[in-house]
Write a protein that holds these residues in place. Structure first.
Motif, short mmCIF file in Angstrom:
data_model
loop_
_atom_site.label_atom_id
_atom_site.label_comp_id
_atom_site.label_asym_id
_atom_site.label_seq_id
_atom_site.Cartn_x
_atom_site.Cartn_y
_atom_site.Cartn_z
N GLY A 73 0.81 -1.21 0.00
CA GLY A 73 0.00 0.00 0.00
C GLY A 73 0.85 1.25 0.00
O GLY A 73 0.54 2.23 -0.69
N GLY A 74 1.95 1.24 0.75
CA GLY A 74 2.85 2.39 0.77
C GLY A 74 3.52 2.63 -0.56
O GLY A 74 3.67 3.77 -1.01
N GLU A 75 3.92 1.55 -1.24
CA GLU A 75 4.58 1.70 -2.54
C GLU A 75 3.61 2.21 -3.60
O GLU A 75 4.00 3.00 -4.47
N LEU A 76 2.37 1.77 -3.52
CA LEU A 76 1.39 2.20 -4.52
C LEU A 76 0.80 3.57 -4.20
O LEU A 76 0.10 4.15 -5.03
N GLY A 77 1.07 4.08 -3.00
CA GLY A 77 0.52 5.37 -2.61
C GLY A 77 1.29 6.56 -3.14
O GLY A 77 0.85 7.70 -3.01
N GLY A 78 2.44 6.37 -3.74
CA GLY A 78 3.23 7.47 -4.26
C GLY A 78 4.36 6.98 -5.12
O GLY A 78 4.69 5.78 -5.12
N LEU A 79 4.95 7.88 -5.89
CA LEU A 79 6.04 7.52 -6.79
C LEU A 79 7.35 7.52 -6.00
O LEU A 79 7.92 8.57 -5.72
N ARG A 80 7.82 6.33 -5.67
CA ARG A 80 9.04 6.20 -4.87
C ARG A 80 10.16 5.61 -5.72
O ARG A 80 9.90 4.77 -6.60
N PRO A 81 11.40 6.01 -5.47
CA PRO A 81 12.52 5.42 -6.22
C PRO A 81 12.56 3.90 -6.02
O PRO A 81 12.41 3.41 -4.90
N GLY A 82 12.74 3.17 -7.10
CA GLY A 82 12.83 1.72 -7.03
C GLY A 82 11.50 1.00 -7.00
O GLY A 82 11.46 -0.23 -6.86
N ALA A 83 10.39 1.75 -7.15
CA ALA A 83 9.07 1.12 -7.07
C ALA A 83 8.87 0.08 -8.17
O ALA A 83 8.15 -0.90 -7.99
N GLY A 84 9.54 0.28 -9.32
CA GLY A 84 9.39 -0.66 -10.42
C GLY A 84 9.85 -2.06 -10.08
O GLY A 84 9.39 -3.04 -10.64
N ILE A 85 10.80 -2.17 -9.16
CA ILE A 85 11.26 -3.47 -8.68
C ILE A 85 10.50 -3.88 -7.43
O ILE A 85 10.12 -5.05 -7.27
N ALA A 86 10.25 -2.94 -6.53
CA ALA A 86 9.63 -3.26 -5.25
C ALA A 86 8.21 -3.77 -5.41
O ALA A 86 7.81 -4.75 -4.77
N VAL A 87 7.41 -3.12 -6.29
CA VAL A 87 6.00 -3.49 -6.38
C VAL A 87 5.80 -4.91 -6.90
O VAL A 87 5.07 -5.70 -6.28
N PRO A 88 6.42 -5.33 -8.03
CA PRO A 88 6.22 -6.73 -8.45
C PRO A 88 6.69 -7.74 -7.41
O PRO A 88 6.07 -8.79 -7.23
N SER A 89 7.79 -7.42 -6.72
CA SER A 89 8.29 -8.35 -5.70
C SER A 89 7.30 -8.45 -4.53
O SER A 89 7.05 -9.54 -4.02
N LEU A 90 6.73 -7.32 -4.13
CA LEU A 90 5.76 -7.34 -3.04
C LEU A 90 4.47 -8.03 -3.47
O LEU A 90 3.82 -8.70 -2.65
N LEU A 91 4.09 -7.89 -4.74
CA LEU A 91 2.91 -8.60 -5.22
C LEU A 91 3.12 -10.11 -5.19
O LEU A 91 2.21 -10.86 -4.82
N ASP A 92 4.30 -10.57 -5.57
CA ASP A 92 4.60 -12.00 -5.48
C ASP A 92 4.54 -12.46 -4.02
O ASP A 92 4.00 -13.54 -3.71
N LEU A 93 5.09 -11.65 -3.13
CA LEU A 93 5.08 -11.98 -1.71
C LEU A 93 3.65 -12.03 -1.18
O LEU A 93 3.28 -12.94 -0.42
N LEU A 94 2.83 -11.07 -1.60
CA LEU A 94 1.43 -11.05 -1.17
C LEU A 94 0.70 -12.31 -1.61
O LEU A 94 -0.08 -12.89 -0.85
N PHE A 95 0.96 -12.76 -2.84
CA PHE A 95 0.31 -13.96 -3.35
C PHE A 95 0.66 -15.17 -2.49
O PHE A 95 -0.21 -15.96 -2.10
N VAL A 96 1.94 -15.32 -2.18
CA VAL A 96 2.39 -16.42 -1.33
C VAL A 96 1.72 -16.35 0.04
O VAL A 96 1.21 -17.36 0.56
N TYR A 97 1.70 -15.17 0.63
CA TYR A 97 1.15 -15.02 1.97
C TYR A 97 -0.36 -15.25 2.00
O TYR A 97 -0.90 -15.79 2.98
N MET A 98 -1.07 -14.87 0.93
CA MET A 98 -2.50 -15.13 0.90
C MET A 98 -2.78 -16.63 0.83
O MET A 98 -3.67 -17.14 1.52
N ILE A 99 -2.02 -17.35 -0.01
CA ILE A 99 -2.22 -18.80 -0.09
C ILE A 99 -1.83 -19.47 1.22
O ILE A 99 -2.54 -20.33 1.74
#
Length: 306
Positions: free
Chosen positions: A155-181
């Motif tokens: 949520g923090g990464e998607l809330g604003g344009l932060r340096p490195g978000a292009g790498i951080a967001v896909p990685s966090l989405l993968d992590l979120l998928f694992v944690y939801m399962i």
């Protein structure tokens, strides 16, 4: 690798997508069925989710919901009636208030994280197949702290344009998928794979097979690795997994090979060795027997008949 990691990695394709939206007033949006999995997390407020062919689910602040089979659904304001649901706007045409953090909460405002994962379910692991149409993970104090942390970070990464978000967001989405399962498996004690991974004999055998599928496993060597007799291993593994250990190993080797054919340019000989076949010929024969097509045709056309 472990069973859950392998089950996810063999179906996941491409990059996930997500956005953070805020909406107030009366609203409803429609998401059509898609080849993948979807998720929603309520950061603020409450809303309703109406899955096709299912009962509505009320989502409150902090709740997460995973739709692992790409089921079409509606999202709507908690006061939505039948008429407003009929007028639901397609998600791709929806124009919510925007992603910005508001300094003060409006009455009835809802803030959501919404996203999709691209999945190839043609050879999905049975662990993925047994996930429900809607996996609702309510926000409960003290439950699933890793999931809560991933939600906060994303949520923090998607809330604003932060340096490195292009790498951080896909990685966090993968992590979120694992944690939801992972969280759903912890919540649901009735699933076949929750039981299999909770049984020390079966779980140890599965970990060994997934850690090194190319090893020259036999029933005897696997039983010795687990520390039980061959009949004990066969009985418990077959009862929980649904097929004997060596039959599961063959299926998993070829399923992993299909993912390698899809995702890598590796030659057939290299893929054959990685999944435990001594020659490309032996690998091709087994692959054709399992999937009804050759590895070369599978790679060229993307998938074999289901």
């Amino acid at each position: 690798m472990d069973v859950v990691s392998d089950a996810i990695s063999t179906v996941r394709t491409g990059r996930p997508s997500s956005n953070r939206v805020r909406v107030s007033g009366g609203w409803a949006t429609r998401l059509d069925p898609y080849e993948g999995a979807g998720f929603h997390v309520v950061l603020e407020g409450a809303c309703l989710l109406f899955p096709e062919g299912g009962e509505p689910v009320r989502l409150g602040t902090g709740d997460a919901v995973l739709l692992p089979h790409g089921t079409g659904h509606l999202l709507a304001d908690v006061r939505a009636d039948a008429a407003s649901l009929e007028r639901a706007v397609p998600f791709e045409d929806w124009r919510p208030d925007g992603p910005a953090h508001h300094p003060a909460s409006e009455a009835g405002a809802v803030e959501l994280l919404c996203g999709k994962y691209r999945l190839d379910r043609s050879r999905a692991h049975p662990l993925m197949r047994e996930l429900p149409t809607v996996a609702h993970l309510p926000n409960r104090v003290g439950r699933h702290p890793e999931l809560r942390s991933a939600i906060d970070l994303l949520g923090g990464e998607l809330g604003g344009l932060r340096p490195g978000a292009g790498i951080a967001v896909p990685s966090l989405l993968d992590l979120l998928f694992v944690y939801m399962i992972r969280s759903w498996m912890a919540e649901d004690g009735t699933g076949v794979w929750s039981a299999a991974l909770g049984d020390p004999v079966t779980a140890t055998a599965l970990r060994a097979l997934h850690a090194d599928p190319a090893a020259p496993w036999t029933n005897e060597s696997l039983a010795a690795e687990v520390g039980v007799s061959r009949p004990t291993l066969a009985r418990r593994f077959t009862a929980l997994v649904g097929r004997p250990p060596m039959a599961y190993l063959t299926w998993w080797r070829l399923t992993a090979a299909a993912a390698l054919l899809r995702d890598t340019p590796d030659p057939l000989a290299a893929i054959a060795r990685r999944v435990g076949y001594g020659t490309p010929y032996a690998f091709s024969h087994a692959f054709n027997r399992e999937f009804g097509t050759t590895p070369g045709r599978y790679r060229e056309h993307g998938a074999a008949p289901a």
